[in-house]
Motif scaffolding. Sequence first.
Motif, PDB file in Angstrom:
ATOM      1  N   ASN A  43       1.025  -1.068   0.025  1.00 48.53           N
ATOM      2  CA  ASN A  43      -0.087   0.002  -0.387  1.00 48.53           C
ATOM      3  C   ASN A  43       0.617   0.943  -0.266  1.00 48.53           C
ATOM      4  N   ASN A  44       1.897   1.090  -0.995  1.00 45.98           N
ATOM      5  CA  ASN A  44       2.278   2.726  -0.856  1.00 45.98           C
ATOM      6  C   ASN A  44       3.579   2.652   0.355  1.00 45.98           C
ATOM      7  N   GLU A  45       3.550   1.450   1.429  1.00 43.05           N
ATOM      8  CA  GLU A  45       4.808   1.948   2.688  1.00 43.05           C
ATOM      9  C   GLU A  45       5.494   1.342   2.732  1.00 43.05           C
ATOM     10  N   LEU A  46       6.782   0.673   3.035  1.00 41.57           N
ATOM     11  CA  LEU A  46       8.143   0.181   3.053  1.00 41.57           C
ATOM     12  C   LEU A  46       8.269  -0.249   4.181  1.00 41.57           C
ATOM     13  N   ILE A  47       7.705  -1.675   4.219  1.00 43.47           N
ATOM     14  CA  ILE A  47       7.788  -2.140   5.773  1.00 43.47           C
ATOM     15  C   ILE A  47       9.392  -2.527   6.104  1.00 43.47           C
ATOM     16  N   LYS A  48      10.525  -3.064   7.289  1.00 42.04           N
ATOM     17  CA  LYS A  48      11.772  -3.348   7.185  1.00 42.04           C
ATOM     18  C   LYS A  48      12.422  -3.928   7.951  1.00 42.04           C
ATOM     19  N   LEU A  49      12.774  -4.979   8.194  1.00 44.68           N
ATOM     20  CA  LEU A  49      13.608  -5.785   9.133  1.00 44.68           C
ATOM     21  C   LEU A  49      15.074  -5.761   9.009  1.00 44.68           C
ATOM     22  N   GLU A  50      15.400  -5.268  10.247  1.00 49.89           N
ATOM     23  CA  GLU A  50      17.402  -5.010   9.822  1.00 49.89           C
ATOM     24  C   GLU A  50      17.462  -6.132  10.505  1.00 49.89           C
ATOM     25  N   TYR A  51      18.944  -6.575   9.923  1.00 49.30           N
ATOM     26  CA  TYR A  51      19.720  -7.360   9.718  1.00 49.30           C
ATOM     27  C   TYR A  51      20.909  -7.363  10.031  1.00 49.30           C
ATOM     28  N   SER A  52      21.183  -8.430  11.345  1.00 45.60           N
ATOM     29  CA  SER A  52      22.886  -8.487  10.489  1.00 45.60           C
ATOM     30  C   SER A  52      23.707  -9.920  10.715  1.00 45.60           C
ATOM     31  N   GLU A  53      24.985 -10.464  10.265  1.00 47.46           N
ATOM     32  CA  GLU A  53      25.264 -11.932   9.630  1.00 47.46           C
ATOM     33  C   GLU A  53      26.633 -12.421  10.394  1.00 47.46           C
ATOM     34  N   GLN A  54      26.469 -12.896  11.467  1.00 46.81           N
ATOM     35  CA  GLN A  54      28.033 -13.621  11.944  1.00 46.81           C
ATOM     36  C   GLN A  54      28.029 -14.991  12.222  1.00 46.81           C
ATOM     37  N   GLU A  55      28.948 -15.374  11.766  1.00 45.55           N
ATOM     38  CA  GLU A  55      29.359 -16.691  11.724  1.00 45.55           C
ATOM     39  C   GLU A  55      28.038 -17.705  10.953  1.00 45.55           C
ATOM     40  N   ARG A  56      27.500 -17.505   9.946  1.00 48.73           N
ATOM     41  CA  ARG A  56      26.217 -18.909   9.716  1.00 48.73           C
ATOM     42  C   ARG A  56      24.823 -18.563  10.567  1.00 48.73           C
ATOM     43  N   LYS A  57      24.774 -17.789  10.981  1.00 53.76           N
ATOM     44  CA  LYS A  57      23.454 -16.722  12.044  1.00 53.76           C
ATOM     45  C   LYS A  57      22.903 -15.423  11.133  1.00 53.76           C
ATOM     46  N   ILE A  58      21.774 -15.321  11.363  1.00 52.41           N
ATOM     47  CA  ILE A  58      21.163 -13.626  10.863  1.00 52.41           C
ATOM     48  C   ILE A  58      20.254 -13.487  12.500  1.00 52.41           C
ATOM     49  N   PHE A  59      21.220 -12.722  12.691  1.00 48.54           N
ATOM     50  CA  PHE A  59      20.316 -11.828  13.688  1.00 48.54           C
ATOM     51  C   PHE A  59      19.319 -10.819  13.469  1.00 48.54           C
ATOM     52  N   LEU A  60      17.832 -10.452  13.530  1.00 55.46           N
ATOM     53  CA  LEU A  60      16.795 -10.468  12.814  1.00 55.46           C
ATOM     54  C   LEU A  60      16.935  -9.317  14.235  1.00 55.46           C
ATOM     55  N   SER A  61      16.660  -8.018  14.125  1.00 56.56           N
ATOM     56  CA  SER A  61      16.793  -7.204  15.090  1.00 56.56           C
ATOM     57  C   SER A  61      16.263  -6.102  14.941  1.00 56.56           C
ATOM     58  N   LYS A  62      15.631  -5.302  14.055  1.00 55.18           N
ATOM     59  CA  LYS A  62      14.442  -4.114  13.845  1.00 55.18           C
ATOM     60  C   LYS A  62      14.033  -4.324  13.079  1.00 55.18           C
ATOM     61  N   LEU A  63      11.968  -4.435  13.350  1.00 53.93           N
ATOM     62  CA  LEU A  63      11.441  -4.672  12.532  1.00 53.93           C
ATOM     63  C   LEU A  63      10.851  -2.861  13.144  1.00 53.93           C
ATOM     64  N   GLU A  64      10.821  -2.035  11.757  1.00 51.08           N
ATOM     65  CA  GLU A  64       9.501  -1.176  10.887  1.00 51.08           C
ATOM     66  C   GLU A  64       8.116  -1.145  10.161  1.00 51.08           C
ATOM     67  N   ILE A  65       7.366  -1.341  10.984  1.00 51.69           N
ATOM     68  CA  ILE A  65       5.690  -1.286   9.562  1.00 51.69           C
ATOM     69  C   ILE A  65       5.179  -0.523  10.482  1.00 51.69           C
ATOM     70  N   SER A  66       4.097  -0.245  10.584  1.00 54.25           N
ATOM     71  CA  SER A  66       2.798   0.809  10.391  1.00 54.25           C
ATOM     72  C   SER A  66       1.548   0.042  11.612  1.00 54.25           C
ATOM     73  N   GLU A  67       1.357   0.750  12.469  1.00 55.21           N
ATOM     74  CA  GLU A  67       0.194   0.437  12.470  1.00 55.21           C
ATOM     75  C   GLU A  67      -0.955  -0.772  11.762  1.00 55.21           C
ATOM     76  N   ASP A  68      -0.623   0.515  11.047  1.00 58.56           N
ATOM     77  CA  ASP A  68      -1.961  -0.007  10.170  1.00 58.56           C
ATOM     78  C   ASP A  68      -1.547  -1.229   9.279  1.00 58.56           C
ATOM     79  N   LEU A  69      -0.998  -1.112   8.841  1.00 58.72           N
ATOM     80  CA  LEU A  69      -0.248  -2.637   8.126  1.00 58.72           C
ATOM     81  C   LEU A  69      -0.298  -3.807   9.235  1.00 58.72           C
TER      82      LEU A  69
END
Length: 99
Positions: A20-46
């Motif tokens: 709906n023309n809104e960007l949602i995103k989930l930030e991550y970092s990768e280390q030693e075959r692990k992915i750390f899912l750290s920060k989710l940005e999504i609107s209340e509406d979505l």
Amino acid sequence: MEDFEIKNNEFLRQFEATINNELIKLEYSEQERKIFLSKLEISEDLIDQGYQEKFLTKIFDFIKDKGRIKIVPTSKEVKKFFRKNKFKYSDLLPIGISI
């Protein structure tokens, strides 16, 4: 509910989708075959429309399909999603880590 594709933006280290023309995103970092899912940005509406669940499902499925990498949820939203779906994604959690 509108269908959407997720994009792995490796430069910004985040998974993204536009709904709906809104960007949602989930930030991550990768280390030693692990992915750390750290920060989710999504609107209340979505969130109210159920897109948070669908977005995280697509990300977890993408990581599962990739194989050889484990997920470490560090944001409260991702931990909550993981707990709710732990039987489906239990093999993605590194040994010795419990959520």
